[in-house]
Scaffold this motif. Sequence first.
Motif, PDB file in Angstrom:
ATOM      1  N   ASP A  22       0.915  -1.242  -0.163  1.00 45.79           N
ATOM      2  CA  ASP A  22      -0.256   0.116  -0.081  1.00 45.79           C
ATOM      3  C   ASP A  22       0.451   1.415   0.257  1.00 45.79           C
ATOM      4  N   LYS A  23       1.350   2.125  -1.116  1.00 48.49           N
ATOM      5  CA  LYS A  23       1.238   3.380  -1.780  1.00 48.49           C
ATOM      6  C   LYS A  23       1.241   4.256  -0.396  1.00 48.49           C
ATOM      7  N   THR A  24       0.551   3.960   0.041  1.00 48.90           N
ATOM      8  CA  THR A  24      -0.026   5.435   1.042  1.00 48.90           C
ATOM      9  C   THR A  24       0.460   5.104   2.978  1.00 48.90           C
ATOM     10  N   LYS A  25       1.226   4.389   2.739  1.00 44.00           N
ATOM     11  CA  LYS A  25       2.071   3.382   3.863  1.00 44.00           C
ATOM     12  C   LYS A  25       3.332   2.603   3.680  1.00 44.00           C
ATOM     13  N   GLY A  26       4.189   2.936   5.239  1.00 43.46           N
ATOM     14  CA  GLY A  26       5.555   2.659   4.731  1.00 43.46           C
ATOM     15  C   GLY A  26       6.228   3.714   3.976  1.00 43.46           C
ATOM     16  N   SER A  27       7.676   2.872   3.837  1.00 41.38           N
ATOM     17  CA  SER A  27       8.031   3.919   2.644  1.00 41.38           C
ATOM     18  C   SER A  27       9.217   3.236   1.559  1.00 41.38           C
ATOM     19  N   ARG A  28       9.628   3.052   0.420  1.00 38.50           N
ATOM     20  CA  ARG A  28       9.895   2.709  -0.552  1.00 38.50           C
ATOM     21  C   ARG A  28      11.257   3.116   0.185  1.00 38.50           C
ATOM     22  N   ALA A  29      12.035   1.834   0.137  1.00 35.58           N
ATOM     23  CA  ALA A  29      13.617   1.759   0.682  1.00 35.58           C
ATOM     24  C   ALA A  29      14.628   1.915  -0.379  1.00 35.58           C
ATOM     25  N   ASP A  30      14.833   3.291   0.257  1.00 35.09           N
ATOM     26  CA  ASP A  30      16.297   3.716  -0.044  1.00 35.09           C
ATOM     27  C   ASP A  30      17.657   3.781   0.379  1.00 35.09           C
ATOM     28  N   LEU A  31      18.435   2.797  -0.070  1.00 36.77           N
ATOM     29  CA  LEU A  31      19.733   2.457   0.280  1.00 36.77           C
ATOM     30  C   LEU A  31      20.612   2.496  -1.132  1.00 36.77           C
ATOM     31  N   SER A  32      20.353   4.541  -1.367  1.00 35.20           N
ATOM     32  CA  SER A  32      21.311   4.905  -2.581  1.00 35.20           C
ATOM     33  C   SER A  32      22.491   5.076  -2.147  1.00 35.20           C
ATOM     34  N   GLY A  33      23.568   4.640  -2.154  1.00 33.07           N
ATOM     35  CA  GLY A  33      24.738   5.069  -1.447  1.00 33.07           C
ATOM     36  C   GLY A  33      24.925   4.002  -0.534  1.00 33.07           C
ATOM     37  N   ALA A  34      24.469   3.419   0.237  1.00 30.63           N
ATOM     38  CA  ALA A  34      25.087   2.882   1.058  1.00 30.63           C
ATOM     39  C   ALA A  34      25.832   1.492   0.939  1.00 30.63           C
ATOM     40  N   TYR A  35      26.077   1.396   2.783  1.00 32.43           N
ATOM     41  CA  TYR A  35      27.802   0.632   2.466  1.00 32.43           C
ATOM     42  C   TYR A  35      26.511  -0.694   2.767  1.00 32.43           C
ATOM     43  N   LEU A  36      26.773  -1.877   2.130  1.00 35.07           N
ATOM     44  CA  LEU A  36      26.134  -3.101   1.929  1.00 35.07           C
ATOM     45  C   LEU A  36      26.422  -3.911   1.688  1.00 35.07           C
ATOM     46  N   GLY A  37      28.341  -4.125   1.764  1.00 37.65           N
ATOM     47  CA  GLY A  37      29.263  -5.682   1.582  1.00 37.65           C
ATOM     48  C   GLY A  37      28.788  -6.152   2.679  1.00 37.65           C
ATOM     49  N   GLY A  38      28.954  -7.480   1.722  1.00 40.63           N
ATOM     50  CA  GLY A  38      28.565  -8.645   2.316  1.00 40.63           C
ATOM     51  C   GLY A  38      27.494  -8.793   3.131  1.00 40.63           C
ATOM     52  N   VAL A  39      27.411  -8.353   3.643  1.00 40.10           N
ATOM     53  CA  VAL A  39      25.402  -8.994   4.116  1.00 40.10           C
ATOM     54  C   VAL A  39      23.931  -9.529   3.378  1.00 40.10           C
ATOM     55  N   ASN A  40      23.770 -10.245   3.680  1.00 44.07           N
ATOM     56  CA  ASN A  40      22.501 -11.568   3.736  1.00 44.07           C
ATOM     57  C   ASN A  40      20.988 -10.370   3.640  1.00 44.07           C
ATOM     58  N   LEU A  41      20.979 -10.304   2.554  1.00 47.42           N
ATOM     59  CA  LEU A  41      19.994 -10.328   2.332  1.00 47.42           C
ATOM     60  C   LEU A  41      19.348 -11.111   0.929  1.00 47.42           C
ATOM     61  N   SER A  42      19.465 -12.500   1.586  1.00 43.60           N
ATOM     62  CA  SER A  42      18.668 -13.613   0.298  1.00 43.60           C
ATOM     63  C   SER A  42      17.211 -13.962   0.594  1.00 43.60           C
ATOM     64  N   ASN A  43      16.915 -13.648  -0.520  1.00 44.46           N
ATOM     65  CA  ASN A  43      15.129 -14.028   0.007  1.00 44.46           C
ATOM     66  C   ASN A  43      14.326 -12.741   0.204  1.00 44.46           C
ATOM     67  N   ALA A  44      14.734 -11.718   0.178  1.00 47.57           N
ATOM     68  CA  ALA A  44      14.561 -10.166   0.462  1.00 47.57           C
ATOM     69  C   ALA A  44      13.631  -9.783  -0.347  1.00 47.57           C
ATOM     70  N   ALA A  54      24.975   1.907  -4.200  1.00 48.22           N
ATOM     71  CA  ALA A  54      25.521   1.211  -2.834  1.00 48.22           C
ATOM     72  C   ALA A  54      26.342   0.009  -2.910  1.00 48.22           C
ATOM     73  N   ILE A  55      27.414  -0.357  -2.397  1.00 48.13           N
ATOM     74  CA  ILE A  55      28.377  -1.089  -2.109  1.00 48.13           C
ATOM     75  C   ILE A  55      27.868  -2.237  -2.163  1.00 48.13           C
ATOM     76  N   LEU A  56      27.832  -3.224  -2.716  1.00 54.52           N
ATOM     77  CA  LEU A  56      26.854  -5.040  -2.368  1.00 54.52           C
ATOM     78  C   LEU A  56      28.656  -5.798  -2.383  1.00 54.52           C
ATOM     79  N   PHE A  57      29.490  -4.999  -2.225  1.00 55.19           N
ATOM     80  CA  PHE A  57      30.797  -6.478  -2.654  1.00 55.19           C
ATOM     81  C   PHE A  57      30.389  -8.172  -1.164  1.00 55.19           C
ATOM     82  N   LYS A  58      30.730  -9.000  -2.654  1.00 56.22           N
ATOM     83  CA  LYS A  58      30.194 -10.083  -1.970  1.00 56.22           C
ATOM     84  C   LYS A  58      29.432 -10.000  -0.993  1.00 56.22           C
ATOM     85  N   ALA A  59      27.941  -9.087  -1.477  1.00 53.19           N
ATOM     86  CA  ALA A  59      26.814  -9.544  -0.462  1.00 53.19           C
ATOM     87  C   ALA A  59      25.788 -10.782  -1.343  1.00 53.19           C
TER      88      ALA A  59
END
Length: 135
Positions: A22-44, A54-59
Motif C-alpha cells: 500500500d503506497k500510502t503506508k511505509g516507504s520505498r527502500a532508499d539504500l542509495s550509496g549505502a555500504y552493504l558489503g557482505g550483508v545477507n539479503l537473500s530472499n528479501a 550502493a556497495i554490495l561487494f560480496k553481498a
Amino acid sequence: MVKYTEEELNKILEDHKLWLKDKTKGSRADLSGAYLGGVNLSNADLRYADLSGAILFKANLGFTKLEGAYLGYADLRDAFLNGANLRDADLSVANLNGANLRGANLRGAYLFKAILNNAILTNAILIGAIFEENE
C-alpha cells in the motif's frame, strides 16, 4: 557513505514491505550509496528499491526480488545473485565483476555499460536485456 546497523536495515525492509502492499503506508527502500558489503539479503523483497551507488561487494542476494530496482552504479563485485529476480532492473554502469548470476532473471534488465567480467550467467534469463544504449 551510509552504513546501517542490522536493526536499521530490518526497519527499512519492513517499511518497504508495507509500501509495496500500500503506497500510502511505509516507504520505498532508499539504500542509495549505502555500504552493504557482505550483508545477507537473500530472499528479501526489494522490488523497486533504490540501491543506486550502493556497495554490495560480496553481498548475498540469492533469490532476492529486485524486479524494477534501481542499481545504477552499484558495486556488486563477487555478489551472490543466484536465482535473483532482476526483471526490468536498472543495472546501468553497475560493477558485476565476478558476480554469481546463475539462474537469475534478467529479462528486460538495463545493463548499459555494466561490467560483467568473470560473472557467472549459467541458466540466467537474458531475454530482452539491454546491453547498449539505444540511439
